[in-house]
Scaffold this motif. Structure first.
Motif, PDB file in Angstrom:
ATOM      1  N   ASN A 306      38.902  27.272  35.805  1.00 48.26           N
ATOM      2  CA  ASN A 306      37.559  27.597  36.318  1.00 48.26           C
ATOM      3  C   ASN A 306      36.887  28.714  35.525  1.00 48.26           C
ATOM      4  O   ASN A 306      36.200  29.561  36.070  1.00 48.26           O
ATOM      5  CB  ASN A 306      37.628  28.007  37.791  1.00 48.26           C
ATOM      6  CG  ASN A 306      38.173  26.905  38.674  1.00 48.26           C
ATOM      7  OD1 ASN A 306      37.935  25.726  38.411  1.00 48.26           O
ATOM      8  ND2 ASN A 306      38.909  27.273  39.703  1.00 48.26           N
ATOM      9  N   ASN A 307      37.104  28.675  34.194  1.00 49.26           N
ATOM     10  CA  ASN A 307      36.487  29.676  33.318  1.00 49.26           C
ATOM     11  C   ASN A 307      36.928  31.108  33.624  1.00 49.26           C
ATOM     12  O   ASN A 307      36.244  32.065  33.273  1.00 49.26           O
ATOM     13  CB  ASN A 307      34.956  29.578  33.376  1.00 49.26           C
ATOM     14  CG  ASN A 307      34.457  28.250  32.862  1.00 49.26           C
ATOM     15  OD1 ASN A 307      34.969  27.741  31.870  1.00 49.26           O
ATOM     16  ND2 ASN A 307      33.473  27.681  33.536  1.00 49.26           N
ATOM     17  N   HIS A 308      38.051  31.246  34.303  1.00 48.23           N
ATOM     18  CA  HIS A 308      38.565  32.563  34.603  1.00 48.23           C
ATOM     19  C   HIS A 308      39.654  32.909  33.609  1.00 48.23           C
ATOM     20  O   HIS A 308      39.910  32.174  32.656  1.00 48.23           O
ATOM     21  CB  HIS A 308      39.079  32.628  36.043  1.00 48.23           C
ATOM     22  CG  HIS A 308      37.994  32.497  37.059  1.00 48.23           C
ATOM     23  ND1 HIS A 308      38.192  31.934  38.311  1.00 48.23           N
ATOM     24  CD2 HIS A 308      36.683  32.834  37.022  1.00 48.23           C
ATOM     25  CE1 HIS A 308      37.059  31.941  38.987  1.00 48.23           C
ATOM     26  NE2 HIS A 308      36.141  32.486  38.229  1.00 48.23           N
ATOM     27  N   SER A 309      40.308  34.051  33.822  1.00 47.43           N
ATOM     28  CA  SER A 309      41.364  34.479  32.914  1.00 47.43           C
ATOM     29  C   SER A 309      42.711  33.933  33.387  1.00 47.43           C
ATOM     30  O   SER A 309      42.863  33.537  34.533  1.00 47.43           O
ATOM     31  CB  SER A 309      41.392  36.012  32.857  1.00 47.43           C
ATOM     32  OG  SER A 309      41.318  36.544  34.158  1.00 47.43           O
ATOM     33  N   ASN A 310      43.684  33.934  32.475  1.00 49.41           N
ATOM     34  CA  ASN A 310      45.012  33.453  32.859  1.00 49.41           C
ATOM     35  C   ASN A 310      45.980  34.592  33.179  1.00 49.41           C
ATOM     36  O   ASN A 310      47.158  34.365  33.432  1.00 49.41           O
ATOM     37  CB  ASN A 310      45.602  32.545  31.772  1.00 49.41           C
ATOM     38  CG  ASN A 310      45.566  33.176  30.395  1.00 49.41           C
ATOM     39  OD1 ASN A 310      45.315  34.377  30.257  1.00 49.41           O
ATOM     40  ND2 ASN A 310      45.825  32.382  29.377  1.00 49.41           N
ATOM     41  N   ILE A 311      45.474  35.817  33.134  1.00 49.05           N
ATOM     42  CA  ILE A 311      46.231  36.980  33.589  1.00 49.05           C
ATOM     43  C   ILE A 311      45.289  37.829  34.451  1.00 49.05           C
ATOM     44  O   ILE A 311      44.072  37.622  34.419  1.00 49.05           O
ATOM     45  CB  ILE A 311      46.768  37.829  32.414  1.00 49.05           C
ATOM     46  CG1 ILE A 311      45.601  38.455  31.630  1.00 49.05           C
ATOM     47  CG2 ILE A 311      47.643  36.983  31.498  1.00 49.05           C
ATOM     48  CD1 ILE A 311      46.044  39.454  30.594  1.00 49.05           C
ATOM     49  N   ILE A 312      45.847  38.762  35.203  1.00 46.17           N
ATOM     50  CA  ILE A 312      44.977  39.617  36.010  1.00 46.17           C
ATOM     51  C   ILE A 312      45.343  41.084  35.886  1.00 46.17           C
ATOM     52  O   ILE A 312      46.497  41.437  35.667  1.00 46.17           O
ATOM     53  CB  ILE A 312      44.991  39.232  37.510  1.00 46.17           C
ATOM     54  CG1 ILE A 312      46.369  39.493  38.122  1.00 46.17           C
ATOM     55  CG2 ILE A 312      44.527  37.827  37.739  1.00 46.17           C
ATOM     56  CD1 ILE A 312      46.370  39.548  39.643  1.00 46.17           C
ATOM     57  N   PHE A 313      44.323  41.918  36.006  1.00 51.30           N
ATOM     58  CA  PHE A 313      44.478  43.328  36.339  1.00 51.30           C
ATOM     59  C   PHE A 313      43.981  43.480  37.768  1.00 51.30           C
ATOM     60  O   PHE A 313      43.146  42.704  38.230  1.00 51.30           O
ATOM     61  CB  PHE A 313      43.648  44.223  35.420  1.00 51.30           C
ATOM     62  CG  PHE A 313      44.164  44.292  34.012  1.00 51.30           C
ATOM     63  CD1 PHE A 313      45.428  44.778  33.753  1.00 51.30           C
ATOM     64  CD2 PHE A 313      43.377  43.879  32.953  1.00 51.30           C
ATOM     65  CE1 PHE A 313      45.908  44.850  32.458  1.00 51.30           C
ATOM     66  CE2 PHE A 313      43.842  43.943  31.657  1.00 51.30           C
ATOM     67  CZ  PHE A 313      45.106  44.432  31.406  1.00 51.30           C
ATOM     68  N   GLY A 314      44.442  44.508  38.451  1.00 48.96           N
ATOM     69  CA  GLY A 314      43.976  44.737  39.811  1.00 48.96           C
ATOM     70  C   GLY A 314      44.593  45.987  40.392  1.00 48.96           C
ATOM     71  O   GLY A 314      45.466  46.609  39.787  1.00 48.96           O
ATOM     72  N   ILE A 315      44.134  46.355  41.568  1.00 52.49           N
ATOM     73  CA  ILE A 315      44.655  47.536  42.248  1.00 52.49           C
ATOM     74  C   ILE A 315      45.615  47.102  43.351  1.00 52.49           C
ATOM     75  O   ILE A 315      45.626  45.931  43.754  1.00 52.49           O
ATOM     76  CB  ILE A 315      43.522  48.406  42.822  1.00 52.49           C
ATOM     77  CG1 ILE A 315      42.752  47.660  43.924  1.00 52.49           C
ATOM     78  CG2 ILE A 315      42.572  48.829  41.705  1.00 52.49           C
ATOM     79  CD1 ILE A 315      41.674  48.499  44.592  1.00 52.49           C
TER      80      ILE A 315
END
Length: 455
Positions: A306-315
């Protein structure tokens, strides 16, 4: 001990660093630091030297400004000019002055410097400063909002863990009276609508610079600040994923070093294969000595969705919200948590469940054990009913940078104690929480080991 999959190995970025990768945030950001910092310094110079110096030298001695909003317009001209194409000479010509009756020049009837002369000096100085800022700011067009934010607040010097800590600090700053995204949205709207009078005088230069970044990058898109920041976060994650991919490509022996390191960790308990829960983005399915693997925050080997990233950053999802924060703002903040983003973007649908019932040993290596991932550790300990179970915890460290075994062991011990104390505070039986560490030690279920001592 019987052979089998009785180990759960938990890895962080230190695992990949040990295997030779340069996958630190400092390495990722260091090539960007100079250009971003130079652009920010150009903005400060525009305000303090190009404008401030001329006004300080002339206004206090000769004249006073009649309309403070006109001065504010001049100070914020780089931001305003993105949407309002009024030129500097027009802005300066509109400045209105009156004699300063407290000035020694005025009292002693000395010759006053002419307004035309002052305005010419101001125009010449601000044009130089503004053009220099424009030149430097064009060099950072290629950089992401979050890259710029993290450089401004100094995280380029810090560890992987502190990327997400800085995100949390930005979003949850309790020193403010309002939620930061709402505050920036209000100022953003004021700039778009040329309503300069509503922009506070005490706006910090760093927030002004971030506003410039948003205004400049969001031209023609008309995204809300919240949606803009989310889109920029996707781009930031994708850029970091590309950085990791290139790093692996340049270290062709990485997968062999990774295999050997897993074998070494398995030898702690005489096991041949383990399950792996990794906070890294580098695990493929499946290394030969791994039975099950779960990449908590995605993997560079995942397909984009869905045009998103395949890794994440987050809190972390355990959030201490400031008292002033509304339920709507809390919901927005929660959408930046790893829990929400992992669930929403469904990285792990096709991955294994690594929390098998037969796990007897949990081995940690290369993870900071910091607050940003605490929710996951709590879930693991709860799943295995740590207080009443027979599960053993191994925290492995590797001295580096010339550090001694004693220093590294004490540093690791501090992290382990902090983690287990925090977990103990969550237990319903407070007495169990208080003596959790003591119980683990007595039962020989808590080990802190130097990797170099594993044969």
């Amino acid at each position: 001990m019987l052979r089998g999959t009785k180990n759960l190995i938990v890895t962080g970025n230190g695992f990949d660093l040990y295997c030779g990768l340069n996958s630190t945030f400092k390495k990722f950001i260091e090539s960007k630091y100079d250009e971003i910092n130079n652009s920010y310094n150009s903005y400060l110079n525009y305000k303090s030297e190009s404008i401030g110096k001329i006004l300080r030298e002339n206004i206090n001695n000769f004249y006073l400004i009649k309309n403070e909003d006109k001065t504010k317009f001049l100070n914020l001209f780089p931001l305003i000019h993105i949407n309002d194409k009024k030129e500097l000479d027009t802005v300066i010509e509109e400045l209105q002055f009156y004699h300063n009756p407290n000035s020694a020049f005025f009292k002693e009837r000395k010759k006053l410097k002419g307004l035309t002369e002052i305005k010419d000096e101001l125009l010449s100085s601000t044009q130089r400063g503004y053009l220099k800022f424009l030149e430097d700011s064009k060099r950072i067009d290629k950089y992401n909002f979050w890259e710029i934010l993290l450089v401004l607040y100094g995280s380029y010097e810090k560890s992987w863990y502190d990327i997400e800590k800085e995100m949390s600090n930005f979003l949850l700053n309790s020193n403010r009276k309002n939620f930061i995204i709402d505050e920036i949205q209000t100022q953003y709207d004021s700039f778009l609508n040329n309503n300069i009078s509503k922009i506070p005088h005490d706006l910090s230069p760093k927030i002004e610079f971030l506003l410039f970044t948003i205004l400049n990058k969001n031209v023609g898109k008309e995204l809300s600040v919240e949606n803009f920041l989310k889109e920029e976060l996707f781009r930031f994650e994708n850029k970091f994923a590309e950085f990791i991919k290139k790093d692996i490509q340049s270290h062709t022996d990485y997968k062999y070093k990774r295999r050997d390191l897993f074998n070494k960790l398995n030898r702690l308990t005489n096991s041949h294969r383990s399950n792996v829960l990794t906070f890294n983005y580098t695990m493929s399915k499946h290394p030969h000595n791994i039975k099950k693997v779960k990449s908590v925050h995605g993997s560079i080997y995942n397909s984009l969705k869905n045009n998103h990233s395949n890794i994440i950053f987050g809190i972390d999802a355990n959030i201490n919200y400031p008292d002033f924060m509304s339920e709507t703002s809390k919901k927005t903040i929660y959408s930046y948590t790893k829990t929400y983003r992992t669930l929403n973007y469904q990285f792990n649908n096709n991955e294994d469940t690594v929390l098998d019932k037969n796990i007897k040993n949990i081995i940690f290596f290369g993870h900071s054990l910091g607050d940003s991932d605490y929710s996951y550790f709590q879930s693991i300990f709860d799943y295995y009913n740590l207080y009443h179970s027979e599960v053993s915890l191994y925290f492995i460290f590797s001295p580096h940078g010339g550090s001694s075994d004693i220093y590294s062991r004490e540093k690791q011990s501090d992290k382990v104690i902090n983690l287990l104390k925090n977990y103990g505070n969550t237990l319903e039986n407070k007495d169990h929480g208080l003596n959790l560490i003591h119980k683990l030690i007595i039962e020989d279920r808590l080990k802190i080991e130097n990797l170099n001592n594993i044969i």
